[in-house]
Design a protein around this motif. Structure first.
Motif, PDB file in Angstrom:
ATOM      1  N   UNK A 240       0.942  -1.244   0.097  1.00  0.00           N
ATOM      2  CA  UNK A 240       0.036   0.014   0.042  1.00  0.00           C
ATOM      3  C   UNK A 240       0.896   1.225  -0.016  1.00  0.00           C
ATOM      4  N   UNK A 241       0.187   2.335  -0.443  1.00  0.00           N
ATOM      5  CA  UNK A 241       1.018   3.592  -0.417  1.00  0.00           C
ATOM      6  C   UNK A 241       2.277   3.511  -1.268  1.00  0.00           C
ATOM      7  N   UNK A 242       2.265   3.034  -2.187  1.00  0.00           N
ATOM      8  CA  UNK A 242       3.523   2.634  -2.863  1.00  0.00           C
ATOM      9  C   UNK A 242       4.234   3.877  -3.342  1.00  0.00           C
ATOM     10  N   UNK A 243       5.595   4.160  -3.454  1.00  0.00           N
ATOM     11  CA  UNK A 243       6.351   5.152  -3.667  1.00  0.00           C
ATOM     12  C   UNK A 243       7.335   4.930  -4.657  1.00  0.00           C
ATOM     13  N   UNK A 244       7.736   5.760  -5.370  1.00  0.00           N
ATOM     14  CA  UNK A 244       8.692   5.549  -6.593  1.00  0.00           C
ATOM     15  C   UNK A 244       9.944   4.749  -6.212  1.00  0.00           C
ATOM     16  N   UNK A 245      10.328   4.951  -4.814  1.00  0.00           N
ATOM     17  CA  UNK A 245      11.492   3.934  -4.539  1.00  0.00           C
ATOM     18  C   UNK A 245      11.184   2.562  -4.401  1.00  0.00           C
ATOM     19  N   UNK A 246      10.204   2.346  -4.423  1.00  0.00           N
ATOM     20  CA  UNK A 246       9.658   1.082  -4.329  1.00  0.00           C
ATOM     21  C   UNK A 246       9.952   0.288  -5.620  1.00  0.00           C
ATOM     22  N   UNK A 247      10.026   1.061  -6.637  1.00  0.00           N
ATOM     23  CA  UNK A 247      10.301   0.461  -8.043  1.00  0.00           C
ATOM     24  C   UNK A 247      11.437  -0.637  -8.157  1.00  0.00           C
ATOM     25  N   UNK A 248      11.132  -2.049  -8.303  1.00  0.00           N
ATOM     26  CA  UNK A 248      12.166  -2.770  -8.486  1.00  0.00           C
ATOM     27  C   UNK A 248      11.514  -4.362  -8.919  1.00  0.00           C
ATOM     28  N   UNK A 249      12.273  -5.057  -9.204  1.00  0.00           N
ATOM     29  CA  UNK A 249      11.820  -6.508  -9.287  1.00  0.00           C
ATOM     30  C   UNK A 249      11.593  -7.350  -8.135  1.00  0.00           C
ATOM     31  N   UNK A 250      10.468  -7.783  -7.803  1.00  0.00           N
ATOM     32  CA  UNK A 250      10.171  -8.407  -6.605  1.00  0.00           C
ATOM     33  C   UNK A 250      10.420 -10.163  -6.878  1.00  0.00           C
ATOM     34  N   UNK A 251      11.160 -10.544  -5.859  1.00  0.00           N
ATOM     35  CA  UNK A 251      11.505 -12.060  -5.776  1.00  0.00           C
ATOM     36  C   UNK A 251      10.737 -12.706  -4.651  1.00  0.00           C
ATOM     37  N   UNK A 252      10.333 -13.835  -4.931  1.00  0.00           N
ATOM     38  CA  UNK A 252       9.722 -14.741  -3.872  1.00  0.00           C
ATOM     39  C   UNK A 252      10.910 -15.677  -3.306  1.00  0.00           C
ATOM     40  N   UNK A 253      10.943 -15.997  -2.280  1.00  0.00           N
ATOM     41  CA  UNK A 253      12.243 -16.912  -1.881  1.00  0.00           C
ATOM     42  C   UNK A 253      11.455 -17.955  -0.963  1.00  0.00           C
ATOM     43  N   UNK A 254      12.181 -19.307  -0.989  1.00  0.00           N
ATOM     44  CA  UNK A 254      11.673 -20.361  -0.025  1.00  0.00           C
ATOM     45  C   UNK A 254      12.723 -21.161   0.575  1.00  0.00           C
ATOM     46  N   UNK A 255      12.945 -20.801   1.808  1.00  0.00           N
ATOM     47  CA  UNK A 255      13.995 -21.522   2.647  1.00  0.00           C
ATOM     48  C   UNK A 255      13.493 -22.597   3.287  1.00  0.00           C
ATOM     49  N   UNK A 256      14.175 -23.757   3.433  1.00  0.00           N
ATOM     50  CA  UNK A 256      13.877 -25.094   4.136  1.00  0.00           C
ATOM     51  C   UNK A 256      14.808 -25.471   5.450  1.00  0.00           C
ATOM     52  N   UNK A 257      14.254 -25.953   6.420  1.00  0.00           N
ATOM     53  CA  UNK A 257      14.990 -26.424   7.553  1.00  0.00           C
ATOM     54  C   UNK A 257      14.744 -27.947   7.785  1.00  0.00           C
ATOM     55  N   UNK A 258      15.540 -28.611   8.036  1.00  0.00           N
ATOM     56  CA  UNK A 258      15.376 -30.100   8.391  1.00  0.00           C
ATOM     57  C   UNK A 258      15.826 -30.608   9.648  1.00  0.00           C
ATOM     58  N   UNK A 259      15.144 -31.018  10.408  1.00  0.00           N
ATOM     59  CA  UNK A 259      15.343 -31.411  11.711  1.00  0.00           C
ATOM     60  C   UNK A 259      16.050 -30.671  12.399  1.00  0.00           C
ATOM     61  N   UNK A 260      15.329 -29.542  12.670  1.00  0.00           N
ATOM     62  CA  UNK A 260      15.706 -28.500  13.368  1.00  0.00           C
ATOM     63  C   UNK A 260      17.234 -27.722  13.013  1.00  0.00           C
ATOM     64  N   UNK A 261      17.619 -28.139  11.837  1.00  0.00           N
ATOM     65  CA  UNK A 261      18.971 -27.531  11.600  1.00  0.00           C
ATOM     66  C   UNK A 261      19.119 -26.079  10.966  1.00  0.00           C
ATOM     67  N   UNK A 262      20.109 -25.712  10.437  1.00  0.00           N
ATOM     68  CA  UNK A 262      20.127 -24.381   9.891  1.00  0.00           C
ATOM     69  C   UNK A 262      19.026 -24.134   8.419  1.00  0.00           C
ATOM     70  N   UNK A 263      18.631 -22.889   8.279  1.00  0.00           N
ATOM     71  CA  UNK A 263      17.856 -22.649   7.073  1.00  0.00           C
ATOM     72  C   UNK A 263      18.539 -22.769   5.770  1.00  0.00           C
ATOM     73  N   UNK A 264      18.125 -23.421   5.042  1.00  0.00           N
ATOM     74  CA  UNK A 264      18.887 -23.598   3.655  1.00  0.00           C
ATOM     75  C   UNK A 264      17.974 -22.930   2.525  1.00  0.00           C
TER      76      UNK A 264
END
Length: 121
Positions: A83-107
């Motif tokens: 909401x209330x977008x500004x010219x400085x919000x101009x960009x390519x927006x990317x979605x990212x998914x991280x996984x964590x297995x057995x309570x380990x680090x995010x990958x």
């Protein structure tokens, strides 16, 4: 393998709103967190907002009170309401998914190809 597909970008005037969607498909068998990032021309990619499996959300300071992240686990979709977008919000927006297995680090699990958001004054 996991695929992410963003949509909802476009060109809008300052002060307007957009809602981005990120559809997640493929092998989803992990504890996941989803996030949105953006990259403006000539700048590095930066974190915008994230949400983890139990709904905890985080926002970059520059979008607090303007952007809202949510997810629909029944549809495997993550949204970014802007909401209330500004010219400085101009960009390519990317979605990212991280996984964590057995309570380990995010990958890092996957990036989407991105969707262009252009905000004109």
């Amino acid at each position: 393998q996991v695929q992410l597909a963003e949509s909802g970008g476009g060109s809008v005037q300052a002060g307007r709103s957009l809602r981005l969607s990120c559809v997640v498909s493929g092998n989803l068998n992990c504890a996941a967190r989803m996030s949105w990032h953006r990259q403006a021309p000539g700048k590095e990619r930066e974190f915008v907002s994230g949400i983890d499996a139990d709904g905890e959300v985080k926002y970059a300071d520059f979008v607090k009170a303007r952007f809202s992240i949510s997810q629909d686990n029944t549809k495997n979709v993550v949204y970014l309401q802007m909401n209330n977008l500004k010219p400085e919000d101009t960009a390519v927006y990317f979605c990212r998914r991280d996984c964590r297995y057995s309570g380990g680090s995010w990958i890092l699990n996957a990036w989407g190809p991105g969707t262009q958001v252009t905000v004109t004054s």
